[in-house]
Design a protein around this motif. Sequence first.
Motif, PDB file in Angstrom:
ATOM      1  N   ALA A   1       0.850  -1.184   0.000  1.00  0.00           N
ATOM      2  CA  ALA A   1       0.000   0.000   0.000  1.00  0.00           C
ATOM      3  C   ALA A   1       0.887   1.236   0.000  1.00  0.00           C
ATOM      4  O   ALA A   1       1.967   1.235   0.598  1.00  0.00           O
ATOM      5  CB  ALA A   1      -0.921   0.007   1.215  1.00  0.00           C
ATOM      6  N   ASP A   2       0.411   2.272  -0.682  1.00  0.00           N
ATOM      7  CA  ASP A   2       1.188   3.512  -0.723  1.00  0.00           C
ATOM      8  C   ASP A   2       1.311   4.125   0.663  1.00  0.00           C
ATOM      9  O   ASP A   2       2.370   4.642   1.030  1.00  0.00           O
ATOM     10  CB  ASP A   2       0.556   4.506  -1.688  1.00  0.00           C
ATOM     11  N   PHE A   3       0.231   4.053   1.445  1.00  0.00           N
ATOM     12  CA  PHE A   3       0.293   4.538   2.820  1.00  0.00           C
ATOM     13  C   PHE A   3      -0.856   3.948   3.626  1.00  0.00           C
ATOM     14  O   PHE A   3      -1.847   3.453   3.074  1.00  0.00           O
ATOM     15  CB  PHE A   3       0.265   6.076   2.877  1.00  0.00           C
ATOM     16  N   ALA A   4      -0.696   3.990   4.948  1.00  0.00           N
ATOM     17  CA  ALA A   4      -1.728   3.531   5.878  1.00  0.00           C
ATOM     18  C   ALA A   4      -2.089   4.693   6.786  1.00  0.00           C
ATOM     19  O   ALA A   4      -1.221   5.444   7.240  1.00  0.00           O
ATOM     20  CB  ALA A   4      -1.236   2.349   6.697  1.00  0.00           C
ATOM     21  N   LEU A   5      -3.377   4.833   7.082  1.00  0.00           N
ATOM     22  CA  LEU A   5      -3.874   5.944   7.889  1.00  0.00           C
ATOM     23  C   LEU A   5      -4.591   5.404   9.121  1.00  0.00           C
ATOM     24  O   LEU A   5      -5.403   4.476   9.020  1.00  0.00           O
ATOM     25  CB  LEU A   5      -4.825   6.801   7.055  1.00  0.00           C
ATOM     26  N   TYR A   6      -4.256   5.989  10.278  1.00  0.00           N
ATOM     27  CA  TYR A   6      -4.911   5.606  11.529  1.00  0.00           C
ATOM     28  C   TYR A   6      -5.764   6.775  12.012  1.00  0.00           C
ATOM     29  O   TYR A   6      -5.246   7.846  12.333  1.00  0.00           O
ATOM     30  CB  TYR A   6      -3.873   5.254  12.592  1.00  0.00           C
ATOM     31  N   GLN A   7      -7.100   6.573  12.033  1.00  0.00           N
ATOM     32  CA  GLN A   7      -8.027   7.588  12.516  1.00  0.00           C
ATOM     33  C   GLN A   7      -9.197   6.920  13.223  1.00  0.00           C
ATOM     34  O   GLN A   7      -9.664   5.849  12.792  1.00  0.00           O
ATOM     35  CB  GLN A   7      -8.555   8.449  11.356  1.00  0.00           C
ATOM     36  N   LYS A   8      -9.630   7.549  14.315  1.00  0.00           N
ATOM     37  CA  LYS A   8     -10.767   7.072  15.096  1.00  0.00           C
ATOM     38  C   LYS A   8     -10.580   5.620  15.530  1.00  0.00           C
ATOM     39  O   LYS A   8     -11.527   4.821  15.527  1.00  0.00           O
ATOM     40  CB  LYS A   8     -12.055   7.225  14.295  1.00  0.00           C
ATOM     41  N   GLY A   9      -9.339   5.263  15.878  1.00  0.00           N
ATOM     42  CA  GLY A   9      -9.071   3.933  16.414  1.00  0.00           C
ATOM     43  C   GLY A   9      -9.033   2.817  15.391  1.00  0.00           C
ATOM     44  O   GLY A   9      -9.029   1.638  15.761  1.00  0.00           O
ATOM     45  N   LYS A  10      -8.983   3.151  14.094  1.00  0.00           N
ATOM     46  CA  LYS A  10      -8.973   2.132  13.050  1.00  0.00           C
ATOM     47  C   LYS A  10      -7.897   2.438  12.019  1.00  0.00           C
ATOM     48  O   LYS A  10      -7.603   3.592  11.722  1.00  0.00           O
ATOM     49  CB  LYS A  10     -10.344   2.047  12.355  1.00  0.00           C
ATOM     50  N   TRP A  11      -7.335   1.355  11.448  1.00  0.00           N
ATOM     51  CA  TRP A  11      -6.347   1.473  10.378  1.00  0.00           C
ATOM     52  C   TRP A  11      -7.030   1.274   9.023  1.00  0.00           C
ATOM     53  O   TRP A  11      -7.955   0.469   8.889  1.00  0.00           O
ATOM     54  CB  TRP A  11      -5.260   0.414  10.520  1.00  0.00           C
ATOM     55  N   SER A  12      -6.534   1.989   8.033  1.00  0.00           N
ATOM     56  CA  SER A  12      -6.999   1.787   6.658  1.00  0.00           C
ATOM     57  C   SER A  12      -5.806   1.882   5.724  1.00  0.00           C
ATOM     58  O   SER A  12      -4.912   2.707   5.919  1.00  0.00           O
ATOM     59  CB  SER A  12      -8.058   2.822   6.266  1.00  0.00           C
ATOM     60  N   LEU A  13      -5.793   1.013   4.697  1.00  0.00           N
ATOM     61  CA  LEU A  13      -4.748   1.014   3.683  1.00  0.00           C
ATOM     62  C   LEU A  13      -5.249   1.733   2.437  1.00  0.00           C
ATOM     63  O   LEU A  13      -6.411   1.566   2.038  1.00  0.00           O
ATOM     64  CB  LEU A  13      -4.338  -0.419   3.334  1.00  0.00           C
ATOM     65  N   HIS A  14      -4.375   2.480   1.774  1.00  0.00           N
ATOM     66  CA  HIS A  14      -4.765   3.265   0.601  1.00  0.00           C
ATOM     67  C   HIS A  14      -3.870   2.897  -0.582  1.00  0.00           C
ATOM     68  O   HIS A  14      -2.673   2.690  -0.423  1.00  0.00           O
ATOM     69  CB  HIS A  14      -4.647   4.753   0.907  1.00  0.00           C
ATOM     70  N   GLU A  15      -4.508   2.811  -1.753  1.00  0.00           N
ATOM     71  CA  GLU A  15      -3.829   2.381  -2.985  1.00  0.00           C
ATOM     72  C   GLU A  15      -3.179   1.013  -2.753  1.00  0.00           C
ATOM     73  O   GLU A  15      -1.972   0.844  -2.783  1.00  0.00           O
ATOM     74  CB  GLU A  15      -2.792   3.410  -3.432  1.00  0.00           C
ATOM     75  N   VAL A  16      -4.062   0.032  -2.552  1.00  0.00           N
ATOM     76  CA  VAL A  16      -3.636  -1.290  -2.089  1.00  0.00           C
ATOM     77  C   VAL A  16      -3.513  -2.236  -3.279  1.00  0.00           C
ATOM     78  O   VAL A  16      -4.361  -2.250  -4.183  1.00  0.00           O
ATOM     79  CB  VAL A  16      -4.646  -1.864  -1.072  1.00  0.00           C
ATOM     80  N   ARG A  17      -2.479  -3.052  -3.255  1.00  0.00           N
ATOM     81  CA  ARG A  17      -2.270  -4.122  -4.239  1.00  0.00           C
ATOM     82  C   ARG A  17      -1.973  -5.403  -3.473  1.00  0.00           C
ATOM     83  O   ARG A  17      -0.992  -5.447  -2.704  1.00  0.00           O
ATOM     84  CB  ARG A  17      -1.128  -3.769  -5.188  1.00  0.00           C
ATOM     85  N   ARG A  18      -2.805  -6.422  -3.690  1.00  0.00           N
ATOM     86  CA  ARG A  18      -2.642  -7.704  -2.994  1.00  0.00           C
ATOM     87  C   ARG A  18      -2.387  -8.823  -4.002  1.00  0.00           C
ATOM     88  O   ARG A  18      -3.156  -9.009  -4.944  1.00  0.00           O
ATOM     89  CB  ARG A  18      -3.874  -8.036  -2.159  1.00  0.00           C
ATOM     90  N   PHE A  19      -1.301  -9.554  -3.779  1.00  0.00           N
ATOM     91  CA  PHE A  19      -0.946 -10.677  -4.645  1.00  0.00           C
ATOM     92  C   PHE A  19      -1.084 -11.967  -3.847  1.00  0.00           C
ATOM     93  O   PHE A  19      -0.437 -12.136  -2.807  1.00  0.00           O
ATOM     94  CB  PHE A  19       0.487 -10.528  -5.163  1.00  0.00           C
ATOM     95  N   ASP A  20      -1.931 -12.864  -4.343  1.00  0.00           N
ATOM     96  CA  ASP A  20      -2.155 -14.155  -3.699  1.00  0.00           C
ATOM     97  C   ASP A  20      -1.121 -15.151  -4.227  1.00  0.00           C
ATOM     98  O   ASP A  20      -1.064 -15.429  -5.430  1.00  0.00           O
ATOM     99  CB  ASP A  20      -3.570 -14.654  -3.974  1.00  0.00           C
TER     100      ASP A  20
END
Length: 384
Positions: free
Chosen positions: A207-226
């Motif tokens: 992920a390009d970056f991760a953001l922590y707000q209101k007690g939760k994490w979120s990933l942005h511009e995510v690429r997942r390879f199985d």
Amino acid sequence: MVWRTIRRTMVPSRTLARYMIKMHLSRFFGVLVGLTAVLQFLDLLAVSDDIMAADGATWVSIVSYLSMRTPQLLSQFAPFAALISTLLTLATLNQHSEVVIMKASGLSAHRILLPMGLASFIIAIGHFTFNETVVVDGSARLEYWKDNDFAVDLPPNSNLTGRVWVKEDENIILVEAVNAVKDGAVMDKVSVFERDQNKKITAMIQADFALYQKGKWSLHEVRRFDAISHELTVDTVKDWPIKTRPERFMALTANPDHVSFIELWSSMAKLKKEGIPIDRMMASFMQKFAAPASTLLMPLLAAVAAFGVTRAGSLAIRLTVGMALGFSFFVADNFMLAMGEFGVAPPFLAAWAPFFLFLLVGYAVLFHTEEGTKRRRSPSTPAE
């Protein structure tokens, strides 16, 4: 009354003490400034092309680099300069027969070396203060500037930053940088290695970056390879259900070379509260005190240059021995610190073992030199 007795029995005359302290400090600052100037010139030759390669770089960039790099060199080579200045001071006193006069007046080796020890104590206090107030800040800014290719007009980075590895359950998380923001945190270039119970990688998330707000994490511009199905999934925003809080990431980013001992202790306390081993950081924490304290050893290691008569060996040989002892200490100190940072040696042993070892070595050399001098000076016992 007790202090006066101690002063009369241990400290030589004030005039002699001031003379030796002034001689030692003047040589120390002369050696340190000269050595730093030469090393700074060589270092600047190696990096000047990279500095001037940035868009808009001028001579101001060179001056900025010098202002951040010079304190590092001063702190790094202060113990070495103390060794050289101590050898020069004691060699001068020996060559002019001043040591012989001191011993003839009834002064022991310890009382002769005591003013040098007081001067070394002043240097050690100054070294520690300079390192914790100037060097750590300059090192952090210089590292941040290097990471951004010496960019001109780079905004200041007031937050802790650095690469972080974290284990979350069976998964491994790699973060390139961590920065605190209002009511949260931002982590740059996040990589997650998902593993099964056999610790085999099943998927990789970037992920390009991760953001922590209101007690939760979120990933942005995510690429997942199985790794099993070889399927690539792309998402703009994705929830990241991990338990690790920003405080843990921030604590792990604390570089001992970039923060003061108070900030480092605070980061260690946070990690210890979460049950994370802090032995490696503890070794670096203790080294913050052990490195300046190493200056106190220099008069003892260099004492071989002061004591001993000329027929016991040339002054050049004794200077070489003193230099060899000092270099051996620096090699042992760096080796043990590396062992501590890798977690091989206990923190206290990694930081202080070379100090106490060479304290014993210095006393052994001093005792051997003194005893050898006494035997050579004492008249031979007539045969019966």
